[in-house]
Design an enzyme around this catalytic site. Structure first.
Site, mmCIF file in Angstrom:
data_model
loop_
_atom_site.group_PDB
_atom_site.id
_atom_site.type_symbol
_atom_site.label_atom_id
_atom_site.label_comp_id
_atom_site.label_asym_id
_atom_site.label_seq_id
_atom_site.Cartn_x
_atom_site.Cartn_y
_atom_site.Cartn_z
ATOM 1 N N CYS B 89 0.824 -1.208 0.000
ATOM 2 C CA CYS B 89 0.000 0.000 0.000
ATOM 3 C C CYS B 89 0.863 1.265 0.000
ATOM 4 C CB CYS B 89 -0.998 -0.034 1.158
ATOM 5 S SG CYS B 89 -2.317 1.166 0.970
ATOM 6 N N HIS B 187 -3.043 -5.132 1.672
ATOM 7 C CA HIS B 187 -2.257 -5.331 2.892
ATOM 8 C C HIS B 187 -2.147 -6.818 3.236
ATOM 9 C CE1 HIS B 187 -2.069 -1.098 4.048
ATOM 10 N NE2 HIS B 187 -3.312 -0.995 3.601
ATOM 11 N N GLU B 189 -0.273 -8.107 5.225
ATOM 12 C CA GLU B 189 0.008 -8.224 6.663
ATOM 13 C C GLU B 189 -1.282 -8.258 7.490
ATOM 14 O OE1 GLU B 189 0.535 -5.634 4.782
ATOM 15 O OE2 GLU B 189 0.187 -3.725 5.811
#
Lengths: 320, 219
Positions: B89, B187, B189
């Protein structure tokens, strides 16, 4: 999982999120909390005009919070403080690329709806404005827009999480230029979390704690397990200098809100930059010192003694 | 390979801890010995074999790494020497050569310009338009779809010749790779799926192996 989704079961009690046909889901707990995670280690600045929002963005603000009046001026002017003008918010949305937040009154569902329809990135259900409902907070699971709420202890923080907020901030005492209350609140939350952690897996004690905190057991369990509030937690209320910001970061906050501290000072632009620097490098006293050197104490807002305030904003709104 | 891998996370602003956690999971999963540490000063770059630029606000990260300690130039130099980088991002925006906002137009922000792409910031709209969607990422094998978490996400609007497209959402480019640089609009993560981080760590491992071979040949 790197984001705590434990309270997400409440989603089903509202309209929850929009499940669209092409399988792209909006407004999920992950997206709302995830947005708050992107703000971490950043500074969110209160602004009242396009010009201020541009100064904030240039200085490295991670987002701006749009108000009609800065908290200090809310205090001075008295009367009822409401959500900011639609026009001001829209102008700011067209002027900066960083996220835009705005405040609505506690319990004021229609103000929240308006902000949500406008496309504000996060709504602050805030005690800085005059509460519209003295008994209830907004049921925030119903919104695709994430909310942030204030809290001065763990029970308040978890109750707001249970209502669907995606981010917590300490209440502090807004508009005073005095960090003492914010420090009290974060320290209290930290101590309460330490206590809850010590009860981990001890269910007779955990259920007792959940009753004392007036929140559901799963949320208390989750807090005990992860050792923190399950959503991103910022400091707010009275931050005026880079050193103030570093102090609160070092107490374990994920980031800071600066309200009147920047734009009530006479060196707004330098001060905004300096606070951003101090937050990113809060654990390095040499860099916090450099940041502090960028501001002039003679230009700090004078501030108010929190012991002699006519209005304690942190006490406003529903008690549970 | 005996020596351990060190992954750095740019620790200025954003979801730093979230990336650290997933990178640690990915190392464990791959049964590799290694550590994940934060990068906040240019000398930290000497210790790492690969760098992750986390999600956050690209304008903030750009402003700080420009004024701090020559961090911007130091990172650029390491990437030029082929050190693997993963940008998610805001990290993707940082790596690009040009960024513009959907509404505001060109944003005067500091970029690393290491990756030959142009990105449109906030391309899907504001936070209320943020979404989760399943993505097919052939580079990760034919397994189940990857949950793409798009938060005020950018898209890649132009790619250079050296850039491979690794993920698309309808007709939009949301994941790219250029040699040792991997960048995603979403994302990984936050999705509870460490496959992208694992893929990145494999790139880091190969890079480190190659470097060790070159170094030992030099001796």
């Amino acid at each position: 999982m790197t984001i705590s989704l434990v309270a997400a079961e409440y989603e089903s009690k509202g309209i929850g999120y929009i499940k669209s046909e092409n399988s792209a889901n909006r407004g999920t707990t992950l997206l709302k909390r995830g947005f708050a995670h992107m703000q971490k280690h950043g500074v969110i600045m209160d602004v009242t005009s396009v010009e201020q929002s541009q100064i904030a963005e240039e200085a490295g603000a991670v987002a701006v919070m749009v108000l009609d009046k800065l908290p200090y001026d809310v205090r001075k002017s008295g009367g009822v403080a409401r959500t900011a003008s639609v026009k001001t918010i829209e102008d700011i949305m067209d002027a900066v690329s960083i996220p835009i937040m705005a405040k609505c009154r506690i319990g004021h569902v229609s103000e929240a709806d308006i902000l949500s329809v406008m496309g504000v990135d996060m709504i602050d259900e805030s005690e800085v404005l005059t509460p519209a409902d003295e008994l209830r907070h907004i049921w925030k699971w119903n919104y695709t827009t994430p909310f942030v709420n204030g809290a001065k202890n763990l029970g308040e923080a978890l109750r707001r999480v249970e209502e669907g907020c995606a981010m917590i901030r300490t209440k502090g005492e807004p508009g005073t230029g005095n960090v003492a209350e914010a420090v009290t609140h974060i320290t209290r939350v930290n101590n309460e979390i330490r206590h809850v952690c010590s009860l981990s897996e001890n269910y007779p004690e955990l259920i007792k704690a959940s009753r004392e905190l007036m929140v559901s057991l799963p949320l208390v369990e989750e807090t005990a397990k992860i050792g923190r509030i399950p959503v991103v937690n910022f400091a707010a209320g009275g931050i005026s200098t880079p050193a103030d910001a570093a102090l609160l970061m070092n107490l374990g906050c994920d980031g800071v809100f600066v309200g009147s501290g920047v734009f009530k000072a006479d060196d707004a632009s330098e001060r905004a930059q300096a606070i951003v620097l101090a937050v990113a490098y809060h654990d390095n006293p040499k860099i916090v010192f450099e940041a502090q050197k960028m501001v002039d104490e003679k230009k700090s807002m004078l501030g108010l003694d929190t012991n002699h305030l006519e209005l304690k904003m942190q006490e406003r709104g529903p008690s549970v | 390979m005996k020596s351990k891998i060190t992954i750095g996370i740019l620790g200025i602003q954003g979801d730093i801890e979230e990336n650290k956690k997933v990178a640690e999971d990915a190392l464990n999963h791959l049964k590799l010995t290694g550590t994940v540490q934060l990068v906040k000063y240019s000398q930290d770059l000497n210790e790492i074999d690969g760098l992750i630029l986390p999600g956050g606000e690209s304008t903030v990260v750009g402003t700080l790494i420009k004024i701090r300690d020559g961090l911007l130039t130091a990172i650029k130099r390491r990437i030029m020497e082929d050190m693997p980088v993963l940008g998610t991002c805001a990290g993707m925006i940082m790596l690009s050569r040009r960024a513009y906002d959907r509404i505001i137009g060109d944003t005067k922000q500091e970029l690393l310009s290491s990756l030959d792409i142009v990105v449109e910031r906030n391309a899907f709209g504001r936070q209320k338009d943020s979404f989760e969607a399943g993505l097919q990422i052939p580079a990760l094998g034919q397994n189940s779809a990857f949950k793409g978490v798009f938060i005020r996400a950018p898209i890649v609007s132009e790619v250079g010749n050296a850039v491979d497209i690794i993920a698309r959402l309808d007709d939009k480019i949301v994941g790219v790779r250029q040699r040792n640089i991997i960048a995603t609009s979403f994302h990984p993560e936050l999705s509870g799926d460490n496959r992208i981080h694992k893929e990145f760590i494999r790139v880091v491992k190969d890079y480190k192996l190659k470097k060790l071979t070159v170094d030992s040949n030099a001796v």
